[in-house]
Write a protein that holds these residues in place. Structure first.
Motif, PDB file in Angstrom:
ATOM      1  N   ALA A  92     -15.138  67.825  -0.906  1.00 53.23           N
ATOM      2  CA  ALA A  92     -16.440  68.430  -1.184  1.00 53.23           C
ATOM      3  C   ALA A  92     -16.247  69.912  -1.442  1.00 53.23           C
ATOM      4  O   ALA A  92     -15.346  70.538  -0.873  1.00 53.23           O
ATOM      5  CB  ALA A  92     -17.385  68.218  -0.001  1.00 53.23           C
ATOM      6  N   ARG A  93     -17.112  70.496  -2.282  1.00 54.65           N
ATOM      7  CA  ARG A  93     -16.998  71.925  -2.595  1.00 54.65           C
ATOM      8  C   ARG A  93     -18.341  72.471  -3.022  1.00 54.65           C
ATOM      9  O   ARG A  93     -19.111  71.800  -3.707  1.00 54.65           O
ATOM     10  CB  ARG A  93     -16.003  72.133  -3.739  1.00 54.65           C
ATOM     11  N   ARG A 153      -9.668  62.215   6.297  1.00 58.19           N
ATOM     12  CA  ARG A 153     -10.247  63.537   6.522  1.00 58.19           C
ATOM     13  C   ARG A 153     -11.179  63.877   5.378  1.00 58.19           C
ATOM     14  O   ARG A 153     -11.027  63.352   4.267  1.00 58.19           O
ATOM     15  CB  ARG A 153      -9.139  64.590   6.616  1.00 58.19           C
ATOM     16  N   ILE A 154     -12.145  64.744   5.660  1.00 60.41           N
ATOM     17  CA  ILE A 154     -13.007  65.276   4.605  1.00 60.41           C
ATOM     18  C   ILE A 154     -12.584  66.719   4.365  1.00 60.41           C
ATOM     19  O   ILE A 154     -12.656  67.566   5.264  1.00 60.41           O
ATOM     20  CB  ILE A 154     -14.492  65.209   5.005  1.00 60.41           C
ATOM     21  N   PRO A 195      -7.988  76.586  -0.523  1.00 61.24           N
ATOM     22  CA  PRO A 195      -7.155  76.154   0.600  1.00 61.24           C
ATOM     23  C   PRO A 195      -7.278  74.673   0.946  1.00 61.24           C
ATOM     24  O   PRO A 195      -6.274  73.985   1.154  1.00 61.24           O
ATOM     25  CB  PRO A 195      -7.622  77.045   1.761  1.00 61.24           C
ATOM     26  N   GLU A 196      -8.521  74.149   0.999  1.00 56.29           N
ATOM     27  CA  GLU A 196      -8.693  72.743   1.359  1.00 56.29           C
ATOM     28  C   GLU A 196      -8.247  71.816   0.224  1.00 56.29           C
ATOM     29  O   GLU A 196      -7.738  70.718   0.469  1.00 56.29           O
ATOM     30  CB  GLU A 196     -10.157  72.468   1.715  1.00 56.29           C
ATOM     31  N   LEU A 214      -3.965  67.982  -1.540  1.00 53.29           N
ATOM     32  CA  LEU A 214      -2.808  67.610  -2.375  1.00 53.29           C
ATOM     33  C   LEU A 214      -1.551  67.457  -1.517  1.00 53.29           C
ATOM     34  O   LEU A 214      -0.739  66.545  -1.737  1.00 53.29           O
ATOM     35  CB  LEU A 214      -2.581  68.676  -3.455  1.00 53.29           C
ATOM     36  N   ALA A 215      -1.375  68.346  -0.537  1.00 57.35           N
ATOM     37  CA  ALA A 215      -0.203  68.276   0.337  1.00 57.35           C
ATOM     38  C   ALA A 215      -0.189  66.973   1.125  1.00 57.35           C
ATOM     39  O   ALA A 215       0.860  66.323   1.266  1.00 57.35           O
ATOM     40  CB  ALA A 215      -0.193  69.475   1.280  1.00 57.35           C
ATOM     41  N   ASP A 216      -1.337  66.546   1.634  1.00 57.80           N
ATOM     42  CA  ASP A 216      -1.417  65.288   2.391  1.00 57.80           C
ATOM     43  C   ASP A 216      -1.193  64.084   1.489  1.00 57.80           C
ATOM     44  O   ASP A 216      -0.617  63.072   1.912  1.00 57.80           O
ATOM     45  CB  ASP A 216      -2.769  65.187   3.096  1.00 57.80           C
TER      46      ASP A 216
END
Length: 442
Positions: A24-25, A58-59, A73-74, A79-81
Motif C-alpha cells: 500500500a502507498r 506482511r503488509i 523503504p517498504e 523486494l528483498a523478502d
C-alpha cells in the motif's frame, strides 16, 4: 442401507497455503491520506485473513512517498523478502500504487515473475503470471506514467503563473518567517545575518565566520551547526535586501523530481521591495564584489595524478569522518586534519591535527621498514584511526590492532634554519626601531 468403507492408517494431506503480501502507498502525509493508508492496511488484513488457503506474510506500506521514486523503504523491503523466498504472491490495489514509473514497474514485475511470484492488481484484475498479464500491464503502466507527467505539468503551470504575478511559493530562510505569503523578519536572527555580512566585509572568510557562530552557540534554522556553505548561502541571497528573485531553480522532470539551477532555460522574475530588508542593497553589492575579488585571487588546485600517501586511510575516532591533508601556509608544512574540525570547528569535533612528518615516522615504526608507499599502506592497513589526542590505532587487514602514541616536537625543534633567520631579522628590526625612538625623545 448405506455402505461405509473404513480406511486404515490414512493421514490427511495438509493444504499448502499461499504466502501472500500486500503493498500500500499514499503520496501525501495529510490526514485524509493517512486515513486512506490505514484503510488500505485494514482492508488487506481482512481480505487475506478471510482466505483459508492464504497466509499473510506482511503488509508493506509507504507513506508520503511518490510512486515515481524507486527508493521507497517498504517497497525495497518487499523486494528483498521476495528475493529471499518468503513470498508467493503480492497484492496491490492498482498499477499506480505499485509504481508510476513504467520502467520500474515492468522491471519489478519481470523480476518477480522470474522468481515465480505472482503480482495481482485488484482494480485492473491483472495477474502478472497469466499469459496476457504483461501486455495489459505495459499499456496501463504507460498510462499511469503519462497521468503522473500531466499532473506534474499542471502543478508547474500553476507555480509559474504565480511567479509571473509576483507571488512566491513557501520560503524557508534564516532571518525570516514565511506567513500569509510574505517574509517577516525575526529580529534575533536578523542580527546574526547583519553580523555575518559585517564580519565578511571586515576580512573574515566563510569558514572563520561559521566557527565564530558555533562558538557563540548560534544554530541554523534547523538547529544544526554552521558550515562554510550555509554562511555562503546567506551572503549570496538577494532576499536579504528585500527583493525576491523567482524561479532560480526548477524541477527537471516528474520522475527524478530533481531541482536544478536555472541558467536561463526558463524565465526568472524579480520582485523589488516586496518585504522588509535586513541588509542594504549597497552592503549586499559590496559583498558580491568582495566574493568575486577573493575568488579571482584563489589559485585553482592542481589536478593530482594520484592520491596522497594517507588519503582515505585516516579516520577520526571522535566523529567518524575522514582526515584531510592541508598545508600550513605560514610554516609550509603538510598536516592531516579531521574534515568536520576543519569545516565547522572544535565545537563539532574536538580532534587534533597531525603533522605529516610524525604520521610517516610512526607508520615506519609500526611496519618496521625504512620507506613506505601507498601500495604498502593499502596492503597492510584496513584503516588508521585517531581515537584521541596523540593516539593512533593502526588496524591491520588481518584484524589485529597496534596502538601508537606520539608527542608534538617542541617549538624550538620544529624551527627550520630559514625560520630562525627570519625571526632574528624581525628582532633586530624591532630593536633598531626602539633605538631610533629613544634618540628622538632625548
Amino acid at each position: 442401507m448405506r455402505k461405509i468403507t473404513k480406511l486404515e492408517n490414512t493421514q490427511l494431506i495438509p493444504v499448502k497455503r499461499k504466502r501472500v503480501a500486500a503493498y500500500a502507498r499514499v503520496s501525501s502525509s495529510k490526514d485524509a491520506m493517512h486515513h486512506s493508508l490505514s484503510a488500505q492496511i485494514s482492508y488487506y488484513n481482512n481480505l487475506i485473513g478471510s482466505r483459508g488457503d492464504w497466509q499473510l506474510v506482511r503488509i508493506y506500506a509507504d507513506e508520503a512517498i511518490t510512486g515515481t521514486k524507486d527508493d521507497r523503504p517498504e517497497f525495497q523491503h518487499l523486494l528483498a523478502d521476495c528475493r529471499a523466498g518468503k513470498i508467493d504472491m503480492v497484492i496491490a490495489k492498482s498499477v499506480t500504487r505499485l509504481a508510476r514509473n513504467t520502467l520500474t514497474l515492468l522491471e519489478t514485475v519481470r523480476e518477480l515473475k522470474a522468481l515465480g511470484i505472482d503480482v495481482y492488481f485488484e482494480k485492473e484484475n491483472i495477474h502478472t503470471l497469466s499469459t496476457d498479464g504483461e501486455l495489459m500491464l505495459t499499456f496501463l503502466a504507460s498510462y499511469a506514467q503519462e497521468e503522473s507527467r500531466s499532473a506534474s505539468e499542471n502543478v508547474k503551470w500553476r507555480i509559474r503563473k504565480k511567479f509571473e504575478q509576483g507571488y512566491s511559493t513557501y520560503v524557508d530562510l534564516y532571518g525570516y518567517r514565511f506567513k500569509d505569503g510574505t517574509l517577516h523578519i525575526i529580529p534575533e536572527e536578523a542580527e546574526i545575518v547583519k553580523q555575518i555580512y559585517t564580519d565578511f566585509l571586515s576580512g573574515m572568510g566563510t569558514c572563520v565566520i561559521a566557527k565564530k557562530l558555533n562558538r557563540q552557540g548560534v544554530r541554523t534554522k534547523k538547529g544544526n551547526l554552521w558550515r562554510e556553505t550555509s554562511v555562503h548561502v546567506i551572503l549570496t541571497n538577494e532576499k536579504y535586501t528585500g527583493d525576491l528573485l523567482l524561479q532560480k531553480y526548477y524541477r527537471l522532470d516528474h520522475v527524478s523530481k530533481k531541482n536544478v539551477r536555472n541558467h536561463g532555460e526558463l524565465p526568472m522574475y524579480i520582485v523589488e521591495n516586496c518585504h522588509e530588508a535586513i541588509v542594504s542593497k549597497t552592503m549586499f553589492a559590496d559583498v558580491q564584489k568582495e566574493i568575486k575579488c577573493r575568488k579571482s585571487k584563489v589559485t585553482p588546485a592542481k589536478t593530482l595524478s594520484k592520491p596522497h600517501l594517507f588519503t582515505g586511510l585516516l579516520c577520526c575516532g571522535l566523529c567518524g569522518r575522514k582526515y584531510q591533508r592541508k598545508v600550513d601556509q605560514r610554516k609550509k608544512k603538510p598536516l592531516w586534519i579531521c574534515a568536520v574540525f576543519r569545516s565547522i570547528g572544535k565545537e563539532a569535533c574536538p580532534s587534533q591535527q597531525i603533522p605529516e612528518t610524525i604520521l610517516i615516522a610512526k607508520t615506519l615504526e609500526v611496519l618496521k621498514v625504512k620507506e613506505i608507499n601507498r601500495e604498502l599502506l593499502l596492503e597492510n592497513f584496513a584503516e588508521i584511526q585517531v581515537p584521541g589526542h596523540n593516539h593512533l590505532a593502526y588496524i591491520f587487514r588481518d584484524g589485529h590492532t597496534e596502538d601508537v602514541y606520539w608527542q608534538n616536537p617542541s617549538r624550538r625543534e620544529s624551527w627550520t634554519p630559514e625560520m630562525k633567520q627570519k625571526a632574528r631579522a624581525r628582532q633586530l628590526a624591532l630593536l633598531e626601531e626602539r633605538r631610533k625612538a629613544n634618540e628622538c625623545t632625548e
